[in-house]
Structure formats: structure tokens, C-alpha cells
Design a protein around this motif. Structure first.
Motif, PDB file in Angstrom:
ATOM      1  N   ASP A 191      -5.892 -13.985   4.680  1.00 31.27           N
ATOM      2  CA  ASP A 191      -5.353 -15.238   5.214  1.00 31.27           C
ATOM      3  C   ASP A 191      -5.694 -16.427   4.329  1.00 31.27           C
ATOM      4  N   ALA A 192      -5.907 -16.193   3.033  1.00 27.56           N
ATOM      5  CA  ALA A 192      -6.342 -17.258   2.126  1.00 27.56           C
ATOM      6  C   ALA A 192      -5.398 -18.450   2.187  1.00 27.56           C
ATOM      7  N   THR A 193      -5.970 -19.657   2.102  1.00 25.16           N
ATOM      8  CA  THR A 193      -5.124 -20.853   2.145  1.00 25.16           C
ATOM      9  C   THR A 193      -4.504 -21.151   0.782  1.00 25.16           C
ATOM     10  N   LEU A 194      -5.145 -20.718  -0.286  1.00 26.06           N
ATOM     11  CA  LEU A 194      -4.558 -20.869  -1.621  1.00 26.06           C
ATOM     12  C   LEU A 194      -5.189 -19.820  -2.524  1.00 26.06           C
ATOM     13  N   PHE A 195      -4.377 -18.986  -3.104  1.00 30.30           N
ATOM     14  CA  PHE A 195      -4.932 -17.847  -3.819  1.00 30.30           C
ATOM     15  C   PHE A 195      -4.011 -17.456  -4.967  1.00 30.30           C
ATOM     16  N   PHE A 196      -4.630 -16.995  -6.045  1.00 33.28           N
ATOM     17  CA  PHE A 196      -3.843 -16.477  -7.167  1.00 33.28           C
ATOM     18  C   PHE A 196      -4.438 -15.124  -7.547  1.00 33.28           C
ATOM     19  N   SER A 220      -1.334 -13.520   2.480  1.00 39.31           N
ATOM     20  CA  SER A 220      -0.922 -14.760   3.143  1.00 39.31           C
ATOM     21  C   SER A 220       0.250 -15.422   2.415  1.00 39.31           C
ATOM     22  N   MET A 221       0.916 -16.279   3.152  1.00 34.51           N
ATOM     23  CA  MET A 221       2.087 -16.992   2.630  1.00 34.51           C
ATOM     24  C   MET A 221       1.695 -18.055   1.605  1.00 34.51           C
ATOM     25  N   ASN A 222       0.397 -18.144   1.306  1.00 33.26           N
ATOM     26  CA  ASN A 222      -0.066 -19.122   0.306  1.00 33.26           C
ATOM     27  C   ASN A 222      -0.615 -18.428  -0.925  1.00 33.26           C
ATOM     28  N   THR A 223      -0.301 -17.154  -1.046  1.00 33.31           N
ATOM     29  CA  THR A 223      -0.838 -16.395  -2.165  1.00 33.31           C
ATOM     30  C   THR A 223       0.197 -16.302  -3.282  1.00 33.31           C
ATOM     31  N   HIS A 224      -0.302 -16.409  -4.501  1.00 28.04           N
ATOM     32  CA  HIS A 224       0.541 -16.201  -5.678  1.00 28.04           C
ATOM     33  C   HIS A 224       0.197 -14.838  -6.230  1.00 28.04           C
ATOM     34  N   ASN A 225       1.160 -13.959  -6.199  1.00 29.43           N
ATOM     35  CA  ASN A 225       0.899 -12.582  -6.618  1.00 29.43           C
ATOM     36  C   ASN A 225       1.558 -12.291  -7.956  1.00 29.43           C
ATOM     37  N   MET A 226       0.740 -11.858  -8.888  1.00 31.18           N
ATOM     38  CA  MET A 226       1.296 -11.390 -10.137  1.00 31.18           C
ATOM     39  C   MET A 226       0.806  -9.946 -10.254  1.00 31.18           C
ATOM     40  N   ALA A 227       1.735  -9.013 -10.229  1.00 30.99           N
ATOM     41  CA  ALA A 227       1.325  -7.604 -10.328  1.00 30.99           C
ATOM     42  C   ALA A 227       1.863  -7.050 -11.641  1.00 30.99           C
ATOM     43  N   ASN A 228       0.965  -6.548 -12.460  1.00 29.38           N
ATOM     44  CA  ASN A 228       1.378  -6.015 -13.763  1.00 29.38           C
ATOM     45  C   ASN A 228       1.061  -4.529 -13.779  1.00 29.38           C
ATOM     46  N   LEU A 229       2.099  -3.758 -13.725  1.00 32.90           N
ATOM     47  CA  LEU A 229       1.910  -2.317 -13.576  1.00 32.90           C
ATOM     48  C   LEU A 229       2.405  -1.595 -14.825  1.00 32.90           C
ATOM     49  N   ARG A 238       5.445  13.427 -12.851  1.00 31.62           N
ATOM     50  CA  ARG A 238       6.296  12.768 -11.864  1.00 31.62           C
ATOM     51  C   ARG A 238       5.571  11.544 -11.314  1.00 31.62           C
ATOM     52  N   TYR A 239       6.292  10.443 -11.268  1.00 29.47           N
ATOM     53  CA  TYR A 239       5.708   9.218 -10.737  1.00 29.47           C
ATOM     54  C   TYR A 239       6.654   8.639  -9.705  1.00 29.47           C
ATOM     55  N   LYS A 240       6.123   8.434  -8.501  1.00 30.69           N
ATOM     56  CA  LYS A 240       6.935   7.847  -7.437  1.00 30.69           C
ATOM     57  C   LYS A 240       6.261   6.564  -6.987  1.00 30.69           C
ATOM     58  N   PHE A 241       6.974   5.470  -7.115  1.00 30.28           N
ATOM     59  CA  PHE A 241       6.399   4.170  -6.770  1.00 30.28           C
ATOM     60  C   PHE A 241       7.164   3.569  -5.601  1.00 30.28           C
ATOM     61  N   TYR A 242       6.425   3.073  -4.609  1.00 35.17           N
ATOM     62  CA  TYR A 242       7.026   2.396  -3.456  1.00 35.17           C
ATOM     63  C   TYR A 242       6.340   1.054  -3.291  1.00 35.17           C
ATOM     64  N   GLN A 243       7.105  -0.005  -3.333  1.00 33.44           N
ATOM     65  CA  GLN A 243       6.504  -1.315  -3.078  1.00 33.44           C
ATOM     66  C   GLN A 243       7.154  -1.937  -1.856  1.00 33.44           C
ATOM     67  N   TYR A 244       6.299  -2.293  -0.900  1.00 31.31           N
ATOM     68  CA  TYR A 244       6.772  -3.026   0.271  1.00 31.31           C
ATOM     69  C   TYR A 244       6.170  -4.430   0.199  1.00 31.31           C
ATOM     70  N   ALA A 245       6.996  -5.460   0.118  1.00 33.95           N
ATOM     71  CA  ALA A 245       6.476  -6.821   0.007  1.00 33.95           C
ATOM     72  C   ALA A 245       7.062  -7.713   1.088  1.00 33.95           C
ATOM     73  N   ASP A 246       6.195  -8.269   1.927  1.00 29.29           N
ATOM     74  CA  ASP A 246       6.647  -9.295   2.871  1.00 29.29           C
ATOM     75  C   ASP A 246       5.733 -10.513   2.824  1.00 29.29           C
ATOM     76  N   GLY A 247       4.682 -10.442   2.004  1.00 29.98           N
ATOM     77  CA  GLY A 247       3.726 -11.553   1.933  1.00 29.98           C
ATOM     78  C   GLY A 247       3.789 -12.257   0.595  1.00 29.98           C
ATOM     79  N   GLY A 248       2.989 -13.316   0.504  1.00 27.81           N
ATOM     80  CA  GLY A 248       2.915 -14.064  -0.747  1.00 27.81           C
ATOM     81  C   GLY A 248       3.909 -15.203  -0.774  1.00 27.81           C
ATOM     82  N   LYS A 249       3.526 -16.261  -1.487  1.00 28.57           N
ATOM     83  CA  LYS A 249       4.407 -17.417  -1.604  1.00 28.57           C
ATOM     84  C   LYS A 249       5.301 -17.239  -2.831  1.00 28.57           C
ATOM     85  N   LEU A 250       4.640 -16.889  -3.917  1.00 23.44           N
ATOM     86  CA  LEU A 250       5.329 -16.688  -5.187  1.00 23.44           C
ATOM     87  C   LEU A 250       4.861 -15.335  -5.702  1.00 23.44           C
TER      88      LEU A 250
END
Lengths: 417, 244
Positions: A191-196, A220-229, A238-250
Motif C-alpha cells: 500500500d506504499a504511498t509513493l514507490f519505485f 498500490s496505485m502509487n507505485t512505479h513498476n519497471m520490470a526487466n525480464l 520451454r518457457y511459459k510466462f503469465y503476467q497479470y497486472a492490475d496495480g501500479g500507477k506507471l
């Protein structure tokens, strides 16, 4: 763009007594390169639909001991049966409540580096890879020896909490030796108020091995997510990737897959659900470096309110990579007039004997379908939920581990309702 | 049961229905025939409550209630059913899930208890036999990849599951082979009783070889221009619409 904040924080990090100075040359090298190129702007072709100004306008501080939990933390709300969990809280590893299934070797970043004789593999695909190398903090390295099937899924639970504006740079290595398999879950909450959070995940799958990787981004809706995979696949892997994203601001996921061995196969599945002013960008690059390799991308977005999204899919087929098969599918559902989606499906083919396809559709909910449901007595709001669920259902459908699939389906249903 | 009086309707400023009056009593089977573009499907859609058609004049009474302001889902609850000419495919929504949601929504509206999964499955298996479809059919996504005949059988399956008082069948017979036509006609015939009425919209009289309509109406240019007994259909088949 001002980098002063990052420069200050970098110096603070180097001065830390409890960080191994052996990593300093690597960190410094990365930071110098980062200073030279800066963060991407919208003039960069691959970044033109994603505005990153928040990353320099806000002052993010590296996570300190005081940002670690003072008391025992309760993770019961993220409980999932039949798995083992490693907990990282604001960048701090929580040993007491972490465990991994038998057969997995768990190392910290420093231990892993020692094991690799200081030769840490790292990428420089984007400035955020450099940022991660310069600042990497919570290191989680999972090694599965050859001929080992790990039946119990392992999850890394990233919790970002609190009112301080924190930046963390988790670094994950997953090495799967030949004839082995692993199911890996990363879940981002809090629930971070501001996060990167700028994470880097490196996965190497050796011959005849399989990884199922599920990434849940519900922070939280105030998080900045940068995911580098970064995924590297050898033959028959074999590689199977599933990403479910409903959070984060950016949020931006940079996904790079290298199909380096013949008969390697990857399936990338992403589902983004956004509302408010959220922005979710999925940039995926698959390199077919050898013949007889297979890739498929299925990326869907549902956008409410003023939210925006990007799909940038790039499949590159090298000159000698004959007899490959590559498919891309991007489908987007806009549920408000002001939601916006940018879709850029691209195929770059330098071989001549390949089977490739790509497609992208963006539209609104089908009025005919809504009416059809209503004439069958189903109220409009219920019909809406059924139709949106129907639109998204195929993306997460193939997750093998039922409790996880149900967990995500519950998230989907509560999001739509 | 259904009283339509001087019904006018338009879509995007174009008037399509230009004063239709029709009275349907319980137990009756009415057939509406007419050339393309006469307004047959529009009439069906207006009755079911499609909001892109605007009723500009006239009234519709269904079992004593005015329909015009009523939501489509409430019309279904009151006992109205429309079998679509082109049923939409809904990828990702399981047919059984859809049928169960529909049956229970209608039951709820009618103040009946919702069916549990077991009771529902038992009921739907009986109905599947009527339309000669096997169980696998209900585990597929709604209408997705269905053949023309399967789509129409699915419509009839929905009809006999929802137990309407008035069923409007919009070109349910078009695009069907003889077998499918027979199955659907039998489904309707077995389903007729003294309390239930049907409006069959069709281009052809071949469906009428299997059933006994009470009235034939000819719809042209938004109006019913002629009504008569079953024999009228034969006459239309022979002479075409220009004869009227």
C-alpha cells in the motif's frame, strides 16, 4: 532531466558498510553508463507512448534499515495453498517467514556472485537494466540442478509499504540446469504511498528444461513498476510466462527472450486491467536466434476511465533461423471513451522459410452481445461482467497450478465487478 | 397476450416501422412474411427491446403491461423470447454458464428459487435431447465455431429452457438443412400449448410444411398489408409479393 537525486542516492549506497564493496566496480560502471544515456524520453522510439517524467520529478530514496518491518509482518492475506514463499519487504529479505521447496538452492546476490567468480551476467538492453545493476539490492537467486523437477511452486512476494518514497532494485537470477523444471511466481503487493520498483529478472533455461513463470502485479496505485525480464533458452527448453497486472500507477514490462537452442519454445501471456490514470506498457522482444524455435505472444488489455496502455511486440528472426514459428496476438477492450491503447505489433524477419503471424484489435464491448444476454434475462451489469470475463479468460487459462489460477481468477472477477 | 397498436419505429432518423397493428392470443402461431427490408427483423428487435430502434408512435401491450419503457431483461422475465436471425458468438463464455445465468436470472425475476448446478445439469440434459445435441455442446463457448444449424438449435435450446409465454423466431429456419429444419420445427410443435404463443418470421413457406399456423401476415414497407389463413403462404410462394 535532473539526475542529482539518483547521484546522491548512489553515493549513499556506495557508503553503506553492509554492502559488499566487491560489487562496486560493476555498480559504478553501470551508473556511469546510465549517466551518459539518461532515462528514456518519449523521443526514443521504443518509449514514445510512455512518459517517465515521474521518475525524475519525484525524489526516490534507497530503502534503509528503518524501512524494514519493525515487527513481524502478517502475510495471511496473500496466502496460497501448496506453495512456498520468499518475502521481500521494501527491499529487505525476511528470512524468518521465507522458505523454498526442497531441491532449490537459494542464494543471496553476494553469494551468487561469489559462486560465479564475480562474473554476474547482466544486460544493458535499456537504462533500467543499468539502473538495476547500479543499485541492485534484494538479490534472490534460485538454482535448480539437473534432472530435478520441483513440484512445489516457489513465490517471491514483494511487499511495498509505507509513506516514505522508496526506490528498490530487486535482482533475481533463476538458473535451471538440464532436464529440470520449476514453477516460479512473483507477486507484487502493498500500500506504499509513493514507490519505485525497478526489478531485473534473469532466467536461464538449459536443455530440455521448463519454467512456468507467473508475475502478479497488484501493488498500490502509487507505485512505479519497471520490470526487466531477460530469458535465455537452450535447446528443447520451454518457457511459459503469465503476467497479470492490475496495480501500479506507471508500469512498464521489458521482456526479452532469446531462443538460443533449437526446438526452444516460449509462450508469453499478459493481461493488463487498468482504471483511473493507470498506464501499463508491455514491451516484448523475442529473438529467434536459431532454427526450429517457437514463440507465441498473447497480450490483452482492458481499459477503464482515463487509463492508457501500450503493447509493443517485436519478434526478430535471425537470418539463419529457418523453420521457425512465431505468432503475436494483441487484443484490447476499451471501456470508456477516454481510455487509450497503443499497439505496435512488429515482425522482423531475416530468414526466408518461416511461419509467422501477427494481429491486433482494439474495440469496445459488443452491443449485440450485451443485447443478446439481456434478451435472455441477464441484467445489463451482469452481462457486462460475463462479457469482460469472457474476453480475458483465455490469457490465464493455461496456468497449470489450479490454486494459483483460481487466485488470479478471483482477482479478475473482483476487478471487473 | 400481445397487442401492438399503430407501431412506428425508426433507426438513425430512418422510419422503418410505419404503423403496425397486431394482436396475438395465447396458443396462437402467427407467421410474418415479407420481402427483404420490409421491417421484419426490426419488429422482432423492437419487441425484444433493442435500444437502437426508437419507438416514435403507437403502443405495445404484453400481458397487460406496456413494453416500450421496459428493459430487455425484464421483458425476458415477463416471458418474451427472441430467437435471433444471427446469434452472436461470445468467445470465452461457456455455453452452460451462460444458460445457467439466463435460466436463473429469469427464475429470480419470476420469484422462483435459483437452480443449483446439479438440478440445472439434469434439466439441460433433457432439453439437449429435444434439440438432438450432445453434452459436449454446452461446454463450448456460446455460439463460437457453431455451424449455422447448431446456432439455431442453441436458440431453441435456450427457448425451451427459459419457458417463455411468447416466442418470436426471427428466420430461425433460414440456412438450415432438412434435418435441422425438422428438429427445430418439432421442437416448436412439441412446445406449443394453450398458454404459449409464437410469432414466426420467415422468408419461406417450407417451415410451414411442418407446422400449423393460425395466421399469416404479410409485412411490406413497414406495414402489415395482408393477413390470412395458412393458405396465404402457399399463394405467396407461388405468386411472390408483387401480387399483393
Amino acid at each position: 532531466m535532473s539526475f542529482t537525486n539518483y547521484q546522491n542516492e548512489f553515493q549513499k549506497l556506495l557508503d553503506r558498510k553492509y554492502f559488499s564493496s566487491e560489487m562496486h566496480p560493476l555498480r559504478k560502471d553501470a551508473f556511469t553508463k546510465l549517466e551518459a544515456c539518461g532515462f528514456p524520453t518519449q523521443k526514443w522510439e521504443d518509449w514514445r507512448f510512455t512518459n517517465l517524467s515521474a521518475l525524475t520529478e519525484n525524489h526516490f530514496l534507497i530503502s534503509e534499515i528503518k524501512d524494514a518491518p519493525q515487527n513481524n509482518i502478517d502475510i495471511s492475506q496473500y496466502k496460497m495453498d501448496g506453495i512456498q514463499t520468499i518475502v521481500i519487504y521494501n527491499g529487505h529479505f525476511q528470512q524468518d517467514i521465507s522458505s523454498v521447496p526442497e531441491g532449490i538452492e537459494l542464494l543471496s546476490g553476494a553469494e551468487y556472485s561469489k559462486q560465479m567468480n564475480g562474473q554476474l551476467f547482466h544486460s544493458e538492453n535499456s537504462p533500467f537494466d543499468l539502473l538495476n545493476t547500479a543499485f541492485m539490492d534484494s538479490g534472490v537467486c534460485l538454482i535448480v540442478a539437473k534432472n530435478t523437477s520441483i513440484e512445489t511452486p516457489v513465490r517471491v512476494l514483494f511487499i511495498s509499504n509505507g509513506d516514505n518514497s522508496i526506490m528498490v532494485n530487486p535482482r533475481i537470477y533463476i538458473d535451471i540446469e538440464s532436464n529440470s523444471s520449476l514453477m516460479f511466481i512473483e507477486e507484487h503487493v502493498g500500500d506504499a504511498t509513493l514507490f519505485f520498483q525497478n526489478e531485473a529478472v534473469y532466467i536461464t533455461i538449459e536443455k530440455n528444461s521448463e519454467v512456468e513463470h507467473v508475475r502478479i502485479q497488484s501493488n498500490s496505485m502509487n507505485t512505479h513498476n519497471m520490470a526487466n525480464l531477460h530469458v535465455k533458452q537452450l535447446e528443447y527448453s520451454r518457457y511459459k510466462f503469465y503476467q497479470y497486472a492490475d496495480g501500479g500507477k506507471l508500469s512498464r514490462s521489458n521482456i526479452y527472450v532469446d531462443l538460443d537452442g533449437e526446438n526452444a519454445e516460449c509462450n508469453i501471456n499478459c493481461l493488463s486491467l487498468s482504471r483511473g490514470n493507470q498506464h501499463i506498457d508491455n514491451s516484448i522482444k523475442v529473438n529467434h536466434n536459431t532454427p526450429h524455435t517457437y514463440s507465441s505472444l498473447l497480450v490483452k488489455s482492458v481499459l477503464f476511465d482515463n487509463s492508457t496502455g501500450v503493447f509493443n511486440g517485436r519478434t526478430v528472426v535471425k537470418k539463419d533461423a529457418q523453420k521457425i514459428e512465431a505468432h503475436q496476438s494483441n487484443k484490447n477492450l476499451l471501456l470508456s471513451k477516454s481510455a487509450k491503447m497503443n499497439s505496435i505489433p512488429q515482425l522482423e524477419i531475416y530468414a526466408d522459410d518461416v511461419k509467422c503471424s501477427h494481429g491486433s484489435t482494439t474495440g469496445q464491448l459488443d452491443d449485440d452481445a450485451l443485447f443478446y444476454f439481456q434478451t435472455r434475462g441477464i441484467p445489463k451489469n451482469e452481462a457486462f461482467v460475463l462479457l469482460v470475463s469472457g474476453f480475458v479468460s483465455e490469457v490465464m487459462e493455461k496456468i497449470k497450478f489450479e490454486p494459483l489460477k483460481n487466485y488470479i481468477n478471483q482477482k479478475i472477477n473482483s476487478w471487473i465487478a | 397476450m400481445l397487442e401492438i397498436k399503430n407501431l412506428h419505429a425508426k433507426v438513425e432518423e430512418k422510419e422503418i416501422l410505419k404503423g403496425i397493428s397486431l394482436s396475438v392470443k395465447p396458443g396462437e402461431l402467427h407467421v410474418i412474411m415479407g420481402p427483404n427490408g420490409a421491417g421484419k427483423s426490426t419488429l422482432a428487435n423492437v419487441l425484444a427491446g433493442r435500444d437502437k430502434f426508437e419507438v416514435t408512435q403507437g403502443e405495445i401491450q404484453f400481458n397487460g403491461q406496456s413494453l416500450i419503457e421496459m428493459l430487455p431483461e425484464h421483458r425476458a422475465g415477463e416471458g418474451m423470447f427472441l430467437s435471433f436471425q444471427y446469434p452472436v458468438a461470445i468467445p470465452g463464455v461457456n455455453n452452460m454458464y451462460f444458460l445457467k445465468a439466463a435460466v436463473n436470472a429469469v427464475r429470480k425475476y419470476r420469484g422462483e428459487s435459483e437452480l443449483d448446478a446439479v438440478t440445472f445439469l439434469k434439466m439441460i440434459r433433457e432439453k439437449l435431447k429435444v434439440v438432438e445435441l450432445d453434452d459436449s455442446f454446452i461446454h463450448r463457448p456460446v455460439n463460437e465455431g457453431f455451424s449455422g444449424g447448431e446456432k439455431k438449435r442453441n436458440e431453441i435450446l435456450q427457448m425451451i429452457s427459459l419457458e417463455p409465454k411468447l416466442a418470436i423466431l426471427d428466420e430461425t429456419d433460414s440456412g438450415l438443412d432438412i434435418d435441422a429444419l425438422r428438429v427445430i420445427a418439432e421442437g416448436i410443435n412439441n412446445y406449443r400449448n394453450n398458454d404459449r404463443a409464437f410469432i414466426l418470421i420467415t422468408h419461406y413457406q417450407r417451415m410451414l410444411n411442418y407446422m400449423q399456423p393460425d395466421f399469416i401476415h404479410v409485412l411490406m414497407d413497414g406495414k402489415i398489408v395482408k393477413s390470412g389463413p395458412k393458405e396465404l403462404a402457399h399463394e405467396l410462394e407461388e405468386k411472390g409479393y408483387s401480387w399483393i
